[in-house]
Design a protein around this motif. Structure first.
Motif, PDB file in Angstrom:
ATOM      1  N   ALA A   1      12.383  -6.857 -12.255  1.00  0.00           N
ATOM      2  CA  ALA A   1      11.278  -7.659 -11.735  1.00  0.00           C
ATOM      3  C   ALA A   1      11.796  -8.680 -10.722  1.00  0.00           C
ATOM      4  N   GLY A   2      10.996  -8.922  -9.674  1.00  0.00           N
ATOM      5  CA  GLY A   2      11.380  -9.880  -8.640  1.00  0.00           C
ATOM      6  C   GLY A   2      12.197  -9.282  -7.522  1.00  0.00           C
ATOM      7  N   THR A   3      12.521  -7.999  -7.610  1.00  0.00           N
ATOM      8  CA  THR A   3      13.327  -7.348  -6.576  1.00  0.00           C
ATOM      9  C   THR A   3      12.442  -6.892  -5.432  1.00  0.00           C
ATOM     10  N   PRO A   4      12.765  -7.242  -4.179  1.00  0.00           N
ATOM     11  CA  PRO A   4      12.001  -6.723  -3.037  1.00  0.00           C
ATOM     12  C   PRO A   4      12.310  -5.244  -2.832  1.00  0.00           C
ATOM     13  N   ILE A   5      11.307  -4.490  -2.440  1.00  0.00           N
ATOM     14  CA  ILE A   5      11.455  -3.038  -2.290  1.00  0.00           C
ATOM     15  C   ILE A   5      11.584  -2.687  -0.816  1.00  0.00           C
ATOM     16  N   ARG A   6      12.568  -1.860  -0.507  1.00  0.00           N
ATOM     17  CA  ARG A   6      12.725  -1.328   0.839  1.00  0.00           C
ATOM     18  C   ARG A   6      12.112   0.068   0.905  1.00  0.00           C
ATOM     19  N   ALA A   7      11.828   0.510   2.113  1.00  0.00           N
ATOM     20  CA  ALA A   7      11.289   1.855   2.280  1.00  0.00           C
ATOM     21  C   ALA A   7      12.277   2.894   1.759  1.00  0.00           C
ATOM     22  N   ALA A   8      13.571   2.613   1.892  1.00  0.00           N
ATOM     23  CA  ALA A   8      14.588   3.556   1.428  1.00  0.00           C
ATOM     24  C   ALA A   8      14.654   3.642  -0.095  1.00  0.00           C
ATOM     25  N   ASP A   9      14.054   2.676  -0.809  1.00  0.00           N
ATOM     26  CA  ASP A   9      14.075   2.695  -2.275  1.00  0.00           C
ATOM     27  C   ASP A   9      12.999   3.607  -2.860  1.00  0.00           C
ATOM     28  N   LEU A  10      12.082   4.085  -2.034  1.00  0.00           N
ATOM     29  CA  LEU A  10      10.942   4.851  -2.518  1.00  0.00           C
ATOM     30  C   LEU A  10      11.134   6.344  -2.314  1.00  0.00           C
ATOM     31  N   VAL A  11      10.677   7.119  -3.265  1.00  0.00           N
ATOM     32  CA  VAL A  11      10.658   8.576  -3.147  1.00  0.00           C
ATOM     33  C   VAL A  11       9.295   9.072  -3.624  1.00  0.00           C
ATOM     34  N   ARG A  12       8.949  10.254  -3.171  1.00  0.00           N
ATOM     35  CA  ARG A  12       7.706  10.843  -3.652  1.00  0.00           C
ATOM     36  C   ARG A  12       7.818  11.136  -5.152  1.00  0.00           C
ATOM     37  N   PRO A  13       6.738  11.024  -5.891  1.00  0.00           N
ATOM     38  CA  PRO A  13       6.817  11.239  -7.343  1.00  0.00           C
ATOM     39  C   PRO A  13       7.171  12.685  -7.683  1.00  0.00           C
ATOM     40  N   ASP A  14       7.978  12.866  -8.737  1.00  0.00           N
ATOM     41  CA  ASP A  14       8.339  14.208  -9.208  1.00  0.00           C
ATOM     42  C   ASP A  14       7.151  14.854  -9.903  1.00  0.00           C
ATOM     43  N   PHE A  15       6.707  15.983  -9.351  1.00  0.00           N
ATOM     44  CA  PHE A  15       5.652  16.741 -10.014  1.00  0.00           C
ATOM     45  C   PHE A  15       6.250  17.697 -11.048  1.00  0.00           C
ATOM     46  N   VAL A  16       7.542  17.961 -10.878  1.00  0.00           N
ATOM     47  CA  VAL A  16       8.254  18.837 -11.807  1.00  0.00           C
ATOM     48  C   VAL A  16       9.558  18.137 -12.184  1.00  0.00           C
ATOM     49  N   VAL A  17       9.863  18.091 -13.486  1.00  0.00           N
ATOM     50  CA  VAL A  17      11.080  17.460 -13.988  1.00  0.00           C
ATOM     51  C   VAL A  17      11.980  18.537 -14.590  1.00  0.00           C
TER      52      VAL A  17
ATOM     53  N   ASP B   1       0.829  -1.214   0.000  1.00  0.00           N
ATOM     54  CA  ASP B   1       0.000   0.000   0.000  1.00  0.00           C
ATOM     55  C   ASP B   1       0.859   1.258   0.000  1.00  0.00           C
ATOM     56  N   ARG B   2       1.960   1.216   0.725  1.00  0.00           N
ATOM     57  CA  ARG B   2       2.824   2.388   0.799  1.00  0.00           C
ATOM     58  C   ARG B   2       3.560   2.637  -0.519  1.00  0.00           C
ATOM     59  N   SER B   3       3.780   1.595  -1.301  1.00  0.00           N
ATOM     60  CA  SER B   3       4.566   1.730  -2.531  1.00  0.00           C
ATOM     61  C   SER B   3       3.755   2.267  -3.700  1.00  0.00           C
ATOM     62  N   ILE B   4       2.450   2.011  -3.710  1.00  0.00           N
ATOM     63  CA  ILE B   4       1.613   2.442  -4.834  1.00  0.00           C
ATOM     64  C   ILE B   4       1.615   3.964  -4.933  1.00  0.00           C
ATOM     65  N   GLY B   5       1.857   4.477  -6.152  1.00  0.00           N
ATOM     66  CA  GLY B   5       1.886   5.917  -6.393  1.00  0.00           C
ATOM     67  C   GLY B   5       3.236   6.561  -6.152  1.00  0.00           C
ATOM     68  N   MET B   6       4.222   5.785  -5.684  1.00  0.00           N
ATOM     69  CA  MET B   6       5.556   6.328  -5.441  1.00  0.00           C
ATOM     70  C   MET B   6       6.470   6.038  -6.624  1.00  0.00           C
ATOM     71  N   GLN B   7       7.678   6.607  -6.577  1.00  0.00           N
ATOM     72  CA  GLN B   7       8.710   6.347  -7.572  1.00  0.00           C
ATOM     73  C   GLN B   7       9.897   5.668  -6.901  1.00  0.00           C
ATOM     74  N   LEU B   8      10.731   5.018  -7.718  1.00  0.00           N
ATOM     75  CA  LEU B   8      11.946   4.386  -7.216  1.00  0.00           C
ATOM     76  C   LEU B   8      13.122   5.343  -7.357  1.00  0.00           C
ATOM     77  N   ARG B   9      14.077   5.216  -6.465  1.00  0.00           N
ATOM     78  CA  ARG B   9      15.271   6.058  -6.551  1.00  0.00           C
ATOM     79  C   ARG B   9      16.141   5.683  -7.749  1.00  0.00           C
ATOM     80  N   ARG B  10      15.987   4.421  -8.192  1.00  0.00           N
ATOM     81  CA  ARG B  10      16.754   3.959  -9.346  1.00  0.00           C
ATOM     82  C   ARG B  10      15.938   2.887 -10.060  1.00  0.00           C
ATOM     83  N   ALA B  11      16.302   2.598 -11.286  1.00  0.00           N
ATOM     84  CA  ALA B  11      15.614   1.531 -12.024  1.00  0.00           C
ATOM     85  C   ALA B  11      15.863   0.193 -11.342  1.00  0.00           C
ATOM     86  N   MET B  12      14.827  -0.663 -11.277  1.00  0.00           N
ATOM     87  CA  MET B  12      14.941  -1.960 -10.610  1.00  0.00           C
ATOM     88  C   MET B  12      14.281  -3.020 -11.465  1.00  0.00           C
TER      89      MET B  12
END
Length: 376
Positions: A243-259, A230-241
């Protein structure tokens, strides 16, 4: 006198005979249609009521634990006659079903018992997070029904490096016999529940529900806090990952609204004033981040807060303008609610004439103070 005495005795005998006959009828052996046994043999007392002294005589082997066997009435009567039991009342019974009661231990019950024996020992955590794998497949186990005690661990060995365990249990029974002993060996690994990618994900992609599955992985594979689905949905990853990789809380960042280099809308809004103009983001940012943006009209670099997708809001205080001297007013003078609004609009929209003007183009700030009224 003798005749009277004989008559009395005859009367007493006549009264006693029906009662005796009634007692004989009640005490007659009666066949049972359904029999339940707990031992490994079936006795005469299990098959018929009112078996008397023959009740403890064994006549059949019991079915397997937890199973039911069937005997015809003729078979039962033949065996009973051989044991000198006759006159059995059968009624309309055609066959007799014999069930051997048993205590059933499901494989899950055994897993839980092993996990509970290892819980919070040898560096392991809660039993619910310990995954058990037995050396030999442990199917459903059936024990004699007299084994009513709990699975009690009496010897526990565990190697934290290999995850190997060797645990002996004892189960107390209802009688005074020695407890039943069970022993299990295998591997125990502490696991955590973590969100796992179902496909390759790039850095710029937002995570969707279909991109994630919830799995249990060995704790050693997930360093740090595991991310929930639930916490991961709608977030972005700090780097490309992958399939099959487990996600840590440290791997998630808020989505960029501005690029970076994205065309954005610059907003300046205070009570009584709302200005917008076009700009280009100099850096990327998520909602609430402070970023730099280039005003495409004035060619000035401003600092603002990301307040939406492609939207940066510039606040007057963020321009670090020098404070103008305070101007005192009396209560009879009308106040300007937005000091310097015209200058701000000009700096946001119009291009300055020179580099010196660009350097000095700041949002003016005026501090207003209320002069005390004069007493007369």
């Amino acid at each position: 006198m003798i005749r009277a005495t004989l008559a009395a005795i005859s009367t007493l005998l006549a009264l006693a005979l029906p009662a005796a006959a009634a007692d004989d009828f009640i005490a007659a052996p009666t066949l049972r249609a359904s029999v339940m046994v707990t031992s490994d043999v079936v006795r005469i007392g299990d098959l018929i009521d009112n078996a008397g002294s023959a009740a403890l005589i064994p006549v059949y082997r019991s079915p397997d634990l937890g199973t039911t066997g069937t005997l015809t009435t003729g078979q039962v009567l033949s065996v009973l006659r051989a044991k000198q039991v006759i006159g059995v009342m059968t009624g309309d019974i055609k066959e007799v079903q014999v069930t051997r009661l048993a205590r059933t231990l499901a494989s899950k019950d055994i897993e839980n018992a092993v996990a509970a024996a290892l819980e919070r020992r040898f560096g392991l955590g809660d039993a619910a997070n310990i995954t058990i794998t037995f050396d030999r497949s442990v199917a459903e186990m059936r024990l004699d029904a007299s084994n009513s005690g709990a699975l009690q661990p009496v010897a526990t060995r565990y190697d934290a490096r290999s995850g190997r365990f060797d645990i002996a249990f004892e189960i107390a029974n209802d009688g005074n016999a020695a407890p039943t002993k069970l022993r299990f060996t295998g591997t125990a690994i502490e696991t955590v529940e973590v969100a796992v990618l179902t496909r390759d994900i790039d850095r710029a992609e937002l995570l969707k529900s279909s991109d994630l599955s919830l799995e249990r992985r060995p704790k050693a594979e997930v360093t740090g806090e595991p991310a929930s689905r639930d916490r991961s949905i709608g977030m972005q990853l700090r780097r490309a990952m992958r399939a099959g990789t487990p996600i840590r809380a440290a791997d998630l960042v808020r989505p960029d609204f501005v690029v970076r280099d994205q065309a954005v809308t610059i907003i300046y809004q205070v009570p009584g004033l709302y200005l917008t103009t076009r700009g280009k983001a100099i850096e990327s940012g998520a909602e609430g981040d402070t970023v730099s943006v280039l005003n495409l009209h004035s060619k000035r670099t401003l600092t603002g807060i990301v307040t939406g997708r492609g939207q940066i809001t510039v606040q007057g205080a963020s321009q670090s303008a020098p404070m103008a001297p305070a101007v005192e007013q009396t209560s009879s003078v009308k106040r300007d609610p937005v000091p310097g609004a015209a200058a701000l609009a000009q700096s946001l929209v119009q291009a300055p004439a020179s580099a010196a003007e660009i350097a000095q183009a700041q949002i003016p700030q005026v501090r207003l103070s209320q002069a005390p009224a004069k007493s007369e």
